[in-house]
Design a protein around this motif. Structure first.
Motif: not given
Length: 89
Positions: A10, A12, A40, A52, A65
């Motif tokens: 990921s 993030d 993502e 996204a 997402t």
């Protein structure tokens, strides 16, 4: 660092599947045979990517997402070329 990529990764920082060092090296994702640059998160074994959804954001400012299913291939972008050819500078 090994050239072995994780099954799931990921972008993030809050995710348990986040790996800053690996992302810094550059990961390429091929989804259904097409190069994707807006991924993502991905999971190779389960066969999905999260991309996204345009410029839409949630109330915390994170991108919304969409989960797409299909064959996923991940590779390192900084792998040396087999022919040893370099770019002229």
């Amino acid at each position: 660092m090994s050239n072995e990529l994780p099954d799931r990764l990921s972008s993030d920082p809050r995710s348990p599947f986040y790996d800053a060092a690996l992302l810094e090296r550059g990961i390429g994702i091929r989804f259904k045979g097409v190069e994707k640059t807006n991924v993502e998160e991905y999971c190779i074994s389960e066969g999905w990517v999260r991309v996204a959804a345009g410029k839409a954001r949630d109330r915390f400012g994170n991108p919304l997402t969409i989960k797409l299913t299909g064959p996923v291939e991940a590779y390192l972008r900084d792998e040396p070329s087999a022919g040893g050819e370099g770019e002229a500078g």
